[in-house]
Each structure stands twice: as structure tokens, then as C-alpha cells.
Design a protein around this motif. Sequence first.
Motif, PDB file in Angstrom:
ATOM      1  N   UNK A  78       9.621   2.105   4.390  1.00  0.00           N
ATOM      2  CA  UNK A  78       9.376   2.241   2.955  1.00  0.00           C
ATOM      3  C   UNK A  78       7.919   1.918   2.616  1.00  0.00           C
ATOM      4  N   UNK A  79       7.337   0.934   3.321  1.00  0.00           N
ATOM      5  CA  UNK A  79       5.923   0.603   3.080  1.00  0.00           C
ATOM      6  C   UNK A  79       5.028   1.758   3.555  1.00  0.00           C
ATOM      7  N   UNK A  80       5.357   2.349   4.700  1.00  0.00           N
ATOM      8  CA  UNK A  80       4.542   3.436   5.232  1.00  0.00           C
ATOM      9  C   UNK A  80       4.566   4.666   4.345  1.00  0.00           C
ATOM     10  N   UNK A  81       5.753   5.081   3.918  1.00  0.00           N
ATOM     11  CA  UNK A  81       5.832   6.306   3.105  1.00  0.00           C
ATOM     12  C   UNK A  81       5.213   6.084   1.725  1.00  0.00           C
ATOM     13  N   UNK A  82       5.366   4.853   1.189  1.00  0.00           N
ATOM     14  CA  UNK A  82       4.715   4.543  -0.091  1.00  0.00           C
ATOM     15  C   UNK A  82       3.202   4.553   0.070  1.00  0.00           C
TER      16      UNK A  82
END
Length: 250
Positions: free
Chosen positions: A46-50
Motif C-alpha cells: 500500500x505504501x509503494x502504490x501510494x
Amino acid sequence: MTAPLAEIGALARMLGQVVFWGLRPPYRGRIFIHCMEYVGVQSIFIVGITGFFVGAVLGLQLVNGFRDLGVESQTGSVVGFALSREIGPVFTALMVSSRAGSAMTTELGSMRVTNQIDALITMAVNPVQYLVVPRVVAGLLMVPILTIFFDVIGMSGAWLVCTKLLGLDSGVFLDRMRWIVDWKDVQLGLTKSAVFGVTVCLIACRQGFYASGGAAGVGQATNRSVVHNAIAILVLDYLVTGIVLGEGLG
């Protein structure tokens, strides 16, 4: 008006208990590793895609706006500066709060309303040491690492959009980014993310630890955890920035 002050006082009291019990044995390494895996590794997606899409849209907006002024070559420097100092720490903390913080509140709240926390006390296990300390330490250690990951992915997203889709020169983009971003910018971002990590996990644990009212009470505690964390992150962002810069605090 006294409710926010009472909540800050309760958080300060719990933080004191975390420090006190965190320094005392026994040290349960397996629980610490489990919490770090839950807060850090499981938040990578979730941190990467955000980070990718925040960097991409930031690059798109900046190139579009800077072209009117003829300074689109400065896009790389602004992207690097904004991500490392502000956007990276804040967005990472918000994502960790939404995913891991809310789950912590639900887990501890469920344990509270089903008397599992009372059972720990009956077995002579301090619940703050067993449940809260590992989660707060995990936030302190893993959120800065996730912030570095967010920054790298965000800069990659901005580079991809600016150079491959909008025709900006790759060498100029990277050179301007290296020119403006130095260690003190990264250090400020990591300091913020460490503060946010402790705060997010502390608020999440405090809301779950003292939940009441059965399933409905746990749901309300989870809602308060997310809202309080979002407000705390934004307020602390300003305060930490003001303290580090030495201005803006009156």
C-alpha cells in the motif's frame, strides 16, 4: 474543550508506561519481530502504490504548471524536496495508520471486551509490556524505513511521467534532484517519520486498550483511532518542522 487535553494526558501516561516497561525484562524477541513484520513488511504494497501515484501526479502537475513559467527543468528539484521533507513522511504515516493502526485498535479492543487483557494480568503478565511496547517499537523502527521506500518509489513515478510521457530530459531531471536534495532533507523526513510511527501506534493501542461497550465500542474506538491519528500526524508535522527550522512557532 477539556477532552483533547485529557486525551493528550492519557497518551502521555501510556507513553511513560511504554518507556518504563520497555526497559525492563523479559524481552520477547519473537513478538517484536512479528509486530515489525506486521507494521513494516505487510505495509509495503500500500505504501509503494501510494508513493508511485503521488510522485506521478506531482510530476504531472509541476511540469504542467512550470511550463507556463519556462522553468520545467526545476521539476526534479521540487519533486525531490517535497517528497523527502513532507509528502513522504506524512503519506507513509497515514497509510500505516489506515492499515496497521486501525487493525491494532480492533485487535486490542476485541481483547479488552472479551477480558483477554484481564486474563494477562491474572497470569502476572503486564499487558502494556506484552501488547503495547512491541507495537510502538515496531512503529518507531519500521515507519522511517517505509518512508525511504515511499520516497524512492515516488521519485521513480515522477521520473517516469516527466521523462517518458512529458518529454523532460532525464539527465536534467536527475541532476536537479541531486542538486537540491541533501542529507539534511532526508534527515528531517526520517525524524518526522519516527515521531509519526510512535504516535500512530501509541494512539492505536491506547484506543484499543481502553475500548469498552462490546463490538459497537470496538468499532467506535477504531474510528477514533483513524481520525485522531490523521489529526495528530498533521499537527506534529507542523510542530516538528517548526522546531527543526527554528521558526514558525511564535
